[in-house]
Design a protein around this motif. Structure first.
Motif, PDB file in Angstrom:
ATOM      1  N   GLU A 105       0.960   2.829 -12.963  1.00  0.00           N
ATOM      2  CA  GLU A 105       0.901   2.360 -11.581  1.00  0.00           C
ATOM      3  C   GLU A 105       2.254   1.789 -11.141  1.00  0.00           C
ATOM      4  O   GLU A 105       2.670   1.958  -9.999  1.00  0.00           O
ATOM      5  CB  GLU A 105      -0.185   1.302 -11.443  1.00  0.00           C
ATOM      6  N   ARG A 106       2.927   1.137 -12.061  1.00  0.00           N
ATOM      7  CA  ARG A 106       4.248   0.597 -11.732  1.00  0.00           C
ATOM      8  C   ARG A 106       5.207   1.711 -11.358  1.00  0.00           C
ATOM      9  O   ARG A 106       5.992   1.577 -10.422  1.00  0.00           O
ATOM     10  CB  ARG A 106       4.832  -0.152 -12.938  1.00  0.00           C
ATOM     11  N   ILE A 107       5.161   2.749 -12.102  1.00  0.00           N
ATOM     12  CA  ILE A 107       6.066   3.870 -11.847  1.00  0.00           C
ATOM     13  C   ILE A 107       5.789   4.442 -10.465  1.00  0.00           C
ATOM     14  O   ILE A 107       6.717   4.748  -9.717  1.00  0.00           O
ATOM     15  CB  ILE A 107       5.893   4.954 -12.938  1.00  0.00           C
ATOM     16  N   LEU A 108       4.514   4.569 -10.133  1.00  0.00           N
ATOM     17  CA  LEU A 108       4.176   5.099  -8.817  1.00  0.00           C
ATOM     18  C   LEU A 108       4.636   4.137  -7.713  1.00  0.00           C
ATOM     19  O   LEU A 108       5.123   4.574  -6.671  1.00  0.00           O
ATOM     20  CB  LEU A 108       2.657   5.342  -8.716  1.00  0.00           C
ATOM     21  N   GLU A 109       4.520   2.877  -7.932  1.00  0.00           N
ATOM     22  CA  GLU A 109       4.960   1.912  -6.930  1.00  0.00           C
ATOM     23  C   GLU A 109       6.477   1.993  -6.727  1.00  0.00           C
ATOM     24  O   GLU A 109       6.983   1.969  -5.605  1.00  0.00           O
ATOM     25  CB  GLU A 109       4.568   0.503  -7.346  1.00  0.00           C
ATOM     26  N   ARG A 110       7.179   2.105  -7.845  1.00  0.00           N
ATOM     27  CA  ARG A 110       8.645   2.234  -7.729  1.00  0.00           C
ATOM     28  C   ARG A 110       9.013   3.518  -7.016  1.00  0.00           C
ATOM     29  O   ARG A 110       9.930   3.551  -6.201  1.00  0.00           O
ATOM     30  CB  ARG A 110       9.309   2.200  -9.117  1.00  0.00           C
TER      31      ARG A 110
ATOM     32  N   GLN B 204      11.136   3.759  -3.529  1.00  0.00           N
ATOM     33  CA  GLN B 204      12.386   4.499  -3.475  1.00  0.00           C
ATOM     34  C   GLN B 204      12.286   5.687  -2.517  1.00  0.00           C
ATOM     35  O   GLN B 204      13.276   6.043  -1.884  1.00  0.00           O
ATOM     36  CB  GLN B 204      12.775   4.998  -4.875  1.00  0.00           C
ATOM     37  N   SER B 205      11.134   6.300  -2.439  1.00  0.00           N
ATOM     38  CA  SER B 205      10.998   7.495  -1.615  1.00  0.00           C
ATOM     39  C   SER B 205      10.876   7.176  -0.136  1.00  0.00           C
ATOM     40  O   SER B 205      11.168   8.000   0.713  1.00  0.00           O
ATOM     41  CB  SER B 205       9.795   8.320  -2.074  1.00  0.00           C
ATOM     42  N   ASP B 206      10.463   6.008   0.218  1.00  0.00           N
ATOM     43  CA  ASP B 206      10.294   5.660   1.616  1.00  0.00           C
ATOM     44  C   ASP B 206      11.315   4.578   2.009  1.00  0.00           C
ATOM     45  O   ASP B 206      10.988   3.401   2.142  1.00  0.00           O
ATOM     46  CB  ASP B 206       8.861   5.168   1.848  1.00  0.00           C
TER      47      ASP B 206
END
Length: 188
Positions: A2-7, A11-13
Motif C-alpha cells: 500500500e505504501r508503494i501505491l501511495e508513493r 509522484q504520478s499526480d
C-alpha cells in the motif's frame, strides 16, 4: 504494498501535490511574515543603539550590556587587525630577506666581474709589454733638411722621423751671409 501505491500516486499526480504545497506554503508565509518583520525591527533597533542613537529609553542594565557588547566587538576587531598586521609584517620580512639575499648575490657577482676585468686588463698590459720588449723596432732614420735662416749667423735643421712634430735645432751655418741691408750699417 500500500505504501508503494501511495508513493506512486503522489509522484504520478504532480498537480495535486503543487496545489496542496501552494496552500501550505501560503499559510506558512503568512505566519513567518510577522516573525520576520519583528526580527527586522529588533535588528534595526540594535543597530541604532550600537551607533549611539535612541539610547534614552534604555535602562542602566541595558546600557551596561550594550557597552559590554561594544567592548567585545572592539576587542575582536583589534584582534583581527593585529593578526592581519602581524601577517603583513612577517610577509614583508620574508620579502626583505629574499631581497637582501639577491642584493648580496649581485654584489658578489659585481666583485667577481671587477676582479676578472682587472685581471684581464693586467694580462693585456703584460702581453703588450712582452710584445714590445720582444720585438723592439729600430728607430726610424732621421733626416735633416736645411732651411735658410732669417736670423744672422745660422740656419736651422729640421729632424724628421720622430714621434713629435718636426723639431728644429739651431746649428751655425758655414756660409755666413749677411743681408745687404745690414752691410750698410756695419760699414759706417
Amino acid at each position: 504494498m500500500e505504501r508503494i501505491l501511495e508513493r506512486y500516486e503522489r509522484q504520478s499526480d504532480p498537480e495535486r501535490q503543487v496545489i496542496s504545497n501552494d496552500s501550505e506554503s501560503q499559510a506558512n508565509l503568512s505566519l513567518e511574515c510577522p516573525k520576520l518583520m519583528s526580527t527586522i525591527e529588533a535588528l534595526e533597533r540594535n543597530l541604532r543603539h550600537f551607533l549611539g542613537e535612541e539610547l534614552d529609553p534604555l535602562s542602566l542594565r541595558d546600557l551596561q550590556l550594550l557597552e559590554q557588547q561594544i567592548a567585545n566587538s572592539l576587542k575582536r576587531i583589534r584582534t583581527r587587525k593585529n593578526k592581519l598586521m602581524h601577517e603583513s609584517i612577517s610577509e614583508l620580512q620574508k620579502k626583505e630577506k629574499t631581497l637582501q639575499e639577491q642584493n648580496n648575490m649581485l654584489i658578489k657577482k659585481l666583485k667577481e666581474n671587477e676582479k676578472t676585468r682587472t685581471e684581464h686588463a693586467q694580462s693585456e698590459q703584460q702581453n703588450l709589454a712582452q710584445n714590445s720588449s720582444s720585438s723592439i723596432q729600430p728607430p726610424a732614420p732621421t733626416t735633416t733638411i736645411q732651411f735658410s735662416s732669417l736670423t744672422i749667423g745660422g740656419c736651422y735643421e729640421a729632424i724628421e722621423g720622430t714621434n713629435k712634430e718636426a723639431e728644429t735645432q739651431s746649428q751655425p751655418s758655414t756660409n755666413n751671409v749677411i743681408p745687404s741691408w745690414m752691410i750698410r750699417h756695419v760699414n759706417r
